[in-house]
Design an enzyme around this catalytic site. Structure first.
Site, PDB file in Angstrom:
ATOM      1  N   THR A  63       0.826  -1.212   0.000  1.00 35.37           N
ATOM      2  CA  THR A  63       0.000   0.000   0.000  1.00 35.37           C
ATOM      3  C   THR A  63       0.866   1.271   0.000  1.00 35.37           C
ATOM      4  O   THR A  63       0.628   2.192  -0.792  1.00 35.37           O
ATOM      5  CB  THR A  63      -0.916   0.002   1.252  1.00 35.37           C
ATOM      6  OG1 THR A  63      -1.486  -1.284   1.401  1.00 35.37           O
ATOM      7  CG2 THR A  63      -1.992   1.054   1.163  1.00 35.37           C
ATOM      8  N   TRP A  65       3.928   1.721  -0.882  1.00 38.03           N
ATOM      9  CA  TRP A  65       4.679   1.832  -2.150  1.00 38.03           C
ATOM     10  C   TRP A  65       3.774   2.390  -3.253  1.00 38.03           C
ATOM     11  O   TRP A  65       4.122   3.353  -3.944  1.00 38.03           O
ATOM     12  CB  TRP A  65       5.197   0.442  -2.525  1.00 38.03           C
ATOM     13  CG  TRP A  65       6.178   0.391  -3.659  1.00 38.03           C
ATOM     14  CD1 TRP A  65       6.832   1.447  -4.238  1.00 38.03           C
ATOM     15  CD2 TRP A  65       6.619  -0.789  -4.338  1.00 38.03           C
ATOM     16  NE1 TRP A  65       7.658   0.990  -5.236  1.00 38.03           N
ATOM     17  CE2 TRP A  65       7.545  -0.370  -5.313  1.00 38.03           C
ATOM     18  CE3 TRP A  65       6.343  -2.148  -4.214  1.00 38.03           C
ATOM     19  CZ2 TRP A  65       8.186  -1.276  -6.168  1.00 38.03           C
ATOM     20  CZ3 TRP A  65       6.987  -3.049  -5.060  1.00 38.03           C
ATOM     21  CH2 TRP A  65       7.889  -2.616  -6.018  1.00 38.03           C
ATOM     22  N   HIS A 128      -9.112  -0.168   2.228  1.00 44.06           N
ATOM     23  CA  HIS A 128      -8.858  -1.614   2.373  1.00 44.06           C
ATOM     24  C   HIS A 128     -10.159  -2.409   2.216  1.00 44.06           C
ATOM     25  O   HIS A 128     -10.165  -3.633   2.314  1.00 44.06           O
ATOM     26  CB  HIS A 128      -8.287  -1.924   3.763  1.00 44.06           C
ATOM     27  CG  HIS A 128      -6.854  -1.511   3.963  1.00 44.06           C
ATOM     28  ND1 HIS A 128      -5.878  -1.678   3.005  1.00 44.06           N
ATOM     29  CD2 HIS A 128      -6.216  -0.967   5.042  1.00 44.06           C
ATOM     30  CE1 HIS A 128      -4.719  -1.242   3.477  1.00 44.06           C
ATOM     31  NE2 HIS A 128      -4.895  -0.799   4.706  1.00 44.06           N
ATOM     32  N   TYR A 219       2.404  -7.014  -6.589  1.00 41.89           N
ATOM     33  CA  TYR A 219       3.611  -6.507  -5.938  1.00 41.89           C
ATOM     34  C   TYR A 219       4.855  -7.132  -6.590  1.00 41.89           C
ATOM     35  O   TYR A 219       5.823  -6.451  -6.898  1.00 41.89           O
ATOM     36  CB  TYR A 219       3.520  -6.869  -4.454  1.00 41.89           C
ATOM     37  CG  TYR A 219       4.692  -6.501  -3.585  1.00 41.89           C
ATOM     38  CD1 TYR A 219       4.694  -5.317  -2.852  1.00 41.89           C
ATOM     39  CD2 TYR A 219       5.791  -7.351  -3.451  1.00 41.89           C
ATOM     40  CE1 TYR A 219       5.756  -4.989  -2.027  1.00 41.89           C
ATOM     41  CE2 TYR A 219       6.865  -7.037  -2.631  1.00 41.89           C
ATOM     42  CZ  TYR A 219       6.842  -5.853  -1.918  1.00 41.89           C
ATOM     43  OH  TYR A 219       7.897  -5.537  -1.104  1.00 41.89           O
TER      44      TYR A 219
HETATM   45  P1  A3P Z   1       7.693  -6.572   4.437  1.00 45.91           P
HETATM   46  O1  A3P Z   1       7.090  -6.561   5.786  1.00 45.91           O
HETATM   47  O2  A3P Z   1       7.644  -7.920   3.780  1.00 45.91           O
HETATM   48  O3  A3P Z   1       9.051  -5.991   4.399  1.00 45.91           O
HETATM   49  P2  A3P Z   1       1.886  -1.953   3.306  1.00 45.91           P
HETATM   50  O4  A3P Z   1       2.446  -0.684   2.797  1.00 45.91           O
HETATM   51  O5  A3P Z   1       0.667  -2.417   2.537  1.00 45.91           O
HETATM   52  O6  A3P Z   1       1.671  -1.923   4.770  1.00 45.91           O
HETATM   53  O7  A3P Z   1       2.951  -3.107   2.997  1.00 45.91           O
HETATM   54  C1  A3P Z   1       4.144  -3.168   3.730  1.00 45.91           C
HETATM   55  C2  A3P Z   1       5.122  -4.065   3.005  1.00 45.91           C
HETATM   56  O8  A3P Z   1       5.594  -3.399   1.820  1.00 45.91           O
HETATM   57  C3  A3P Z   1       6.335  -4.342   3.873  1.00 45.91           C
HETATM   58  O9  A3P Z   1       6.788  -5.641   3.475  1.00 45.91           O
HETATM   59  C4  A3P Z   1       7.291  -3.247   3.408  1.00 45.91           C
HETATM   60  O10 A3P Z   1       8.630  -3.507   3.706  1.00 45.91           O
HETATM   61  C5  A3P Z   1       7.015  -3.240   1.918  1.00 45.91           C
HETATM   62  N1  A3P Z   1       7.383  -1.983   1.269  1.00 45.91           N
HETATM   63  C6  A3P Z   1       7.209  -0.720   1.744  1.00 45.91           C
HETATM   64  N2  A3P Z   1       7.663   0.165   0.853  1.00 45.91           N
HETATM   65  C7  A3P Z   1       8.118  -0.528  -0.207  1.00 45.91           C
HETATM   66  C8  A3P Z   1       8.732  -0.152  -1.455  1.00 45.91           C
HETATM   67  N3  A3P Z   1       8.951   1.118  -1.750  1.00 45.91           N
HETATM   68  N4  A3P Z   1       9.077  -1.147  -2.297  1.00 45.91           N
HETATM   69  C9  A3P Z   1       8.865  -2.434  -2.004  1.00 45.91           C
HETATM   70  N5  A3P Z   1       8.308  -2.851  -0.834  1.00 45.91           N
HETATM   71  C10 A3P Z   1       7.930  -1.912   0.049  1.00 45.91           C
END
Ligand code: A3P
Length: 330
Positions: A63, A65, A128, A219
């Site tokens: 989310t 990202w 969500h 993703y």
């Molecule tokens: P991990 O816990 O596997 O590292 P959300 O934003 O929906 O809460 O998702 C969080 C997940 O996205 C986490 O995964 C986080 O590290 C990962 N994430 C956050 N920013 C990101 C980015 N710019 N590129 C890739 N993954 C990212």
């Protein structure tokens, strides 16, 4: 609200996440009880504009990202100097507000209409809520919805870390019996805004039937080929890159600005919190694919596989960028 109490919306409240906090079943999905009223307000009051852009996702699927990418793409001509970009000073969750958790959760004085922040056009929001429970106006307008999904096992492991980090302040890897218990709930569909399969299938189905309405992204696809995905995303939201832009560096610059390492290192994401209780740094744990192999055993994965195959059987859905259960569990 206590476990087994019934809300006036006929939703059952049940404790999950090892009693850390409860979630309640509402319209077939699992909702935090404190967000039930804001969710209902969002469903009944929200008036979509045709040029709104909505990001829909399950928690922990990328989310943050996607919010960053959509914001950077749409506003690329407003903020030319990326060293002064709003993402440098505001967390993505402040720039793209979650409708049920932020916009409709801020209503005070008994008003049923939120005092919408004076957002520039197009309005960028996130949710969500599963597709079948979205407000009617969002479905019938020309509002575009970007959906991001992630390998369910990585989604689970990411949530395991996230919720424990902020709630129990413990190291998840310390107690494997708890992860099994927690995973059992995930297999039963007890996951915030889940069941996982229903959420993914709802948006996937709509994206097939109505590709101008819902863009379905993975993703893993973004990790594999960010440039192609960012171009597709820009086209879908109505801000395609021109030939000149494609020849220049802007696509790569946006990808770099919104990359895991870049966002994680921004001062705003090293400190502070969003929604008052999540630390910004908790949003950037590890990133990437396949971390589930470090946490789940073969028997856990087999259990999920059986349920997953059953639910997805006949749906026509399959991941494009993720071979299910490729990888070796610990
Ligand atoms: P991990 O816990 O596997 O590292 P959300 O934003 O929906 O809460 O998702 C969080 C997940 O996205 C986490 O995964 C986080 O590290 C990962 N994430 C956050 N920013 C990101 C980015 N710019 N590129 C890739 N993954 C990212």
């Amino acid at each position: 609200m206590k476990p087994s109490e019934t809300t006036n919306n006929n939703s059952k409240v049940e404790e999950v996440w090892m009693g850390a906090f409860p979630i309640c079943l509402y319209q077939g999905f699992w909702c935090p009880p404190n967000l039930l009223q804001p969710t209902i307000l969002f469903q009944t009051q929200f008036k979509a504009y045709d040029n709104d852009i909505i990001l829909a996702s399950l928690p922990k699927t990328g989310t943050t990202w996607l919010k960053s990418l959509i914001f950077a793409i749409v506003n690329r001509n407003k903020f030319l100097d990326f060293t002064q970009h709003p993402l440098q000073t505001q967390n993505a969750h402040e720039l793209v507000l979650q409708l049920e958790a932020k916009v409709y959760n801020n209503i005070t004085n008994g008003s049923t209409q939120p005092d919408f922040p004076k957002l520039p056009s197009p309005r960028l929001f996130a949710t969500h809520i599963p597709y079948f429970s979205l407000p009617k106006s969002l479905k019938t307008s020309k509002t575009r919805i970007v959906y991001v999904c992630r390998n369910p096992l990585d989604t689970f492991v990411s949530s395991w870390h996230f919720y424990h980090q902020f709630k129990l302040n413990m190291k998840p890897e310390l107690d494997h019996s708890m992860i099994e218990q927690h995973f059992g709930k995930f297999c039963e569909g007890k996951f915030l805004y889940g069941p996982y399969e229903d959420h993914v299938l709802g948006y996937s189905k709509e994206s097939i039937q109505n590709p101008d309405k819902v863009l379905f992204m993975e993703y893993e696809g973004l990790i594999e080929d960010p440039k192609a995905h960012v171009k597709k995303l820009a086209e879908f939201v109505g801000y395609p890159f021109s030939m000149e832009e494609e020849k220049g560096n802007i696509i790569d610059e946006i990808i770099k600005l919104c990359s895991f390492d870049s966002l994680k290192e921004m001062e705003v994401n090293k400190s502070g919190n969003f929604y008052g209780y999540f630390e910004n740094k908790a949003l950037f744990r590890k990133g990437g694919t396949g971390d589930w192999t470090n946490y789940l055993t073969l028997s856990m994965v087999k259990k999920f596989d059986e349920i997953f195959q059953l639910k997805f059987k006949g749906s026509g859905f399959s991941f494009n960028h993720y071979q299910f259960f490729s990888g070796t569990p610990k």
